[in-house]
Design a protein around this motif. Sequence first.
Motif, short mmCIF file in Angstrom:
data_model
loop_
_atom_site.label_atom_id
_atom_site.label_comp_id
_atom_site.label_asym_id
_atom_site.label_seq_id
_atom_site.Cartn_x
_atom_site.Cartn_y
_atom_site.Cartn_z
N GLU A 279 0.47 -1.59 -0.02
CA GLU A 279 -0.21 -0.44 0.09
C GLU A 279 1.01 0.94 0.50
O GLU A 279 0.31 2.15 -0.41
N ARG A 280 1.93 1.51 0.44
CA ARG A 280 2.83 2.28 0.65
C ARG A 280 3.97 2.41 -0.77
O ARG A 280 3.70 3.75 -1.15
N LEU A 281 4.48 1.36 -1.52
CA LEU A 281 5.18 1.34 -2.84
C LEU A 281 4.63 2.86 -3.35
O LEU A 281 5.71 3.02 -3.95
N PRO A 282 3.26 2.81 -3.82
CA PRO A 282 2.79 3.71 -4.99
C PRO A 282 3.60 4.76 -4.88
O PRO A 282 4.61 5.47 -6.18
N ALA A 283 3.28 5.89 -3.80
CA ALA A 283 3.53 7.09 -3.41
C ALA A 283 5.49 7.01 -2.43
O ALA A 283 5.99 8.41 -3.61
N GLN A 284 6.08 5.64 -2.46
CA GLN A 284 6.85 6.01 -2.45
C GLN A 284 7.66 6.09 -3.16
O GLN A 284 8.35 6.89 -3.81
N THR A 285 7.50 5.38 -4.53
CA THR A 285 7.95 5.63 -6.33
C THR A 285 7.82 6.67 -6.61
O THR A 285 9.22 6.93 -7.10
N ALA A 286 6.95 7.23 -6.23
CA ALA A 286 6.75 8.48 -7.23
C ALA A 286 7.72 9.57 -6.33
O ALA A 286 8.26 9.96 -6.47
N ARG A 287 7.82 9.78 -4.76
CA ARG A 287 9.18 10.27 -4.22
C ARG A 287 9.68 10.00 -4.64
O ARG A 287 10.69 10.78 -4.62
N ARG A 288 10.43 8.56 -4.77
CA ARG A 288 11.88 8.41 -5.32
C ARG A 288 11.66 8.95 -6.91
O ARG A 288 13.12 9.72 -6.83
N GLU A 289 11.25 9.36 -7.60
CA GLU A 289 11.18 9.52 -8.83
C GLU A 289 11.23 10.95 -9.64
O GLU A 289 12.45 11.56 -9.80
N GLU A 290 10.15 11.32 -8.02
CA GLU A 290 10.69 13.11 -8.04
C GLU A 290 11.97 13.24 -7.77
O GLU A 290 12.51 14.40 -7.78
N ALA A 309 23.00 5.57 -17.34
CA ALA A 309 22.13 6.36 -18.43
C ALA A 309 20.16 6.01 -18.53
O ALA A 309 19.99 4.67 -17.91
N GLY A 310 19.14 6.68 -18.23
CA GLY A 310 17.83 6.39 -18.98
C GLY A 310 17.88 5.87 -19.65
O GLY A 310 18.42 5.99 -20.87
N ASP A 311 16.60 6.34 -19.98
CA ASP A 311 15.57 5.51 -21.53
C ASP A 311 14.21 5.85 -21.51
O ASP A 311 13.62 5.45 -20.11
N PRO A 312 13.69 6.83 -22.43
CA PRO A 312 12.65 6.91 -22.05
C PRO A 312 11.34 6.40 -22.39
O PRO A 312 10.18 6.20 -21.57
N ARG A 313 12.20 4.56 -22.58
CA ARG A 313 11.06 3.51 -22.67
C ARG A 313 10.70 3.50 -20.84
O ARG A 313 9.74 1.97 -20.58
N VAL A 314 11.55 3.62 -20.16
CA VAL A 314 11.61 2.70 -18.82
C VAL A 314 10.50 4.17 -18.30
O VAL A 314 10.25 5.24 -17.69
N THR A 315 9.83 3.88 -17.82
CA THR A 315 8.13 4.47 -18.02
C THR A 315 7.94 4.65 -16.02
O THR A 315 7.31 6.01 -15.95
N ARG A 316 7.93 3.72 -15.25
CA ARG A 316 8.69 3.42 -14.34
C ARG A 316 9.89 3.43 -13.87
O ARG A 316 9.68 2.45 -14.21
N HIS A 317 10.47 4.24 -12.99
CA HIS A 317 11.67 3.24 -12.34
C HIS A 317 11.18 3.41 -10.37
O HIS A 317 11.35 4.34 -10.37
N SER A 318 11.80 2.20 -9.86
CA SER A 318 12.23 2.01 -8.47
C SER A 318 12.70 2.76 -7.97
O SER A 318 12.57 3.09 -6.58
N HIS A 319 13.79 3.32 -8.33
CA HIS A 319 15.59 3.64 -8.41
C HIS A 319 15.12 2.97 -6.69
O HIS A 319 15.43 3.21 -5.59
N HIS A 320 16.11 1.25 -6.87
CA HIS A 320 16.51 1.16 -5.48
C HIS A 320 18.09 1.29 -4.98
O HIS A 320 18.19 1.48 -3.64
N LEU A 321 18.31 1.90 -6.12
CA LEU A 321 19.35 2.60 -5.96
C LEU A 321 19.65 4.38 -6.53
O LEU A 321 19.33 3.43 -7.97
N TYR A 322 20.43 4.76 -5.67
CA TYR A 322 20.42 6.43 -6.78
C TYR A 322 21.75 5.82 -7.76
O TYR A 322 22.59 6.74 -7.25
N CYS A 323 22.20 5.79 -9.24
CA CYS A 323 23.98 4.69 -8.94
C CYS A 323 24.24 6.24 -10.04
O CYS A 323 23.99 6.68 -11.05
#
Length: 428
Positions: A279-290, A309-323
């Motif tokens: 239940e927490r994950l969608p909001a957390q993921t949005a925060r990480r992406e922002e 390197a990113g890619d526009p085809r990655v339409t949502r990114h979990s950002h498990h790490l910021y590399c």
Amino acid sequence: MSLRQRTLRKFYGLRAPQTGVHDEPAALGGPALRDKRIPWPKWPVHGTKERIELMRTLEGGNWWYGARVAKFEERYAEFQGGKYCVTCSTGTIALEVMMQVLGVRHGPNPAEVIVPAFTFIATASAVARMGGKPVFVDVDDSWCLDPERVKEAINEHTKAILPVHFAGRVADMDQLNQIAREHDLTVMEDACHSWGSQWKGKGTGALSTGGAFSFQMFKNLTAAEGGAIVTDDEGFADACRSIVNCGRTKDAPWYHHPELGSNARLTEMQGALLLAQLERLPAQTARREENARILDQGLSGIEGLTLQAGDPRVTRHSHHLYCFKIDEAAFGCSRLAFIKACQAEGLPISEMYYPEPVYNQPIFKQLQPEQPHACPVSEDLAWRSAAWLNHWLLLGTSEDMQDIIQIVRKVKHHAPKLASLDCKAGRE
Ligand SMILES: *Cc1c(COP(=O)(O)O)cnc(C)c1O
């Protein structure tokens, strides 16, 4: 961010002397850029949801696999955009189960499975434990399998390609699936960094025959330990379920075991935690992406730093790490000096990396001493350049992100002076 954290930031922030990038580095006795009393976000995150679900499970009397795990499986499959989810005890086991269902077996002429050289050990050890031979292929600037190198590694023993979506950045699934079609291979995903990550709108795990997920404590979705396989293929899901559940099959009598399985079931306690965490994950993921976007903007211009390197085809990114990568010559000091200097400025940047390409781990030197390896990108990442921030730092405020950017800028500004912090002997 908690109220406590916000209050502490205000309280200390007002009193803190204003320090900037031009002040003496904290590692050399100057003032830290960020007051160490201001806390960073902590992991794991929990609250009333988890407490209520756990208490209900405890008192409900059914502690093993039951309604909560089943409900989580249904919701997680839906969340990833797959049809089925089979939970199991760890991400490592999820990979091993997938390899067994793929048909990897002990014996002569082992099946070869292409894996990235720069990853956690489990991607490769799962292949080897089931009797297959992991073939290590280099990554590219996405930190994921390089499709060109994958093509070169294919031979008559190749059975599958097992990409890792490194840090949640989805591997180029268009190219990998295309290569697999041309050579009649199976693709399976090590999705253990990529809860919620999407490629062109579709979730990981559902981008191939199946994907393995981990719910270990430092992962973005956690029940202390846990794993899952997500797939669109009903037969594949049933075969995985059978192995996780003692080789039983659907609708067969309880003590009837047609398959060679194990017991890797989740408990209802884990199901309770996972339902609350999901239940927490969608909001957390949005925060990480922002927050990742803020960091991308602030760090992309710094000479000697290269972002994954990113890619526009990655339409949502979990950002498990910021590399990102550090180039010692261009940045002005080594990775180790950079990290020590950032830590002194108040940034809890991790010192823990994958220190070697997986083929250099003792067990693979022993198992596959003959394998030649040409993985210069993986070697550079492991030995010299890879650096990352853990995902929970990305749950902070935009001010926290500005602190990170200022700390990196300060270290960059003083980099030549800081080079001496690298007291570790160089690699021979
Ligand atoms: C965490 C992880 C795994 C294994 O998951 P566990 O649940 O810890 O067994 C596999 N592959 C990668 C890339 C991981 O990061």
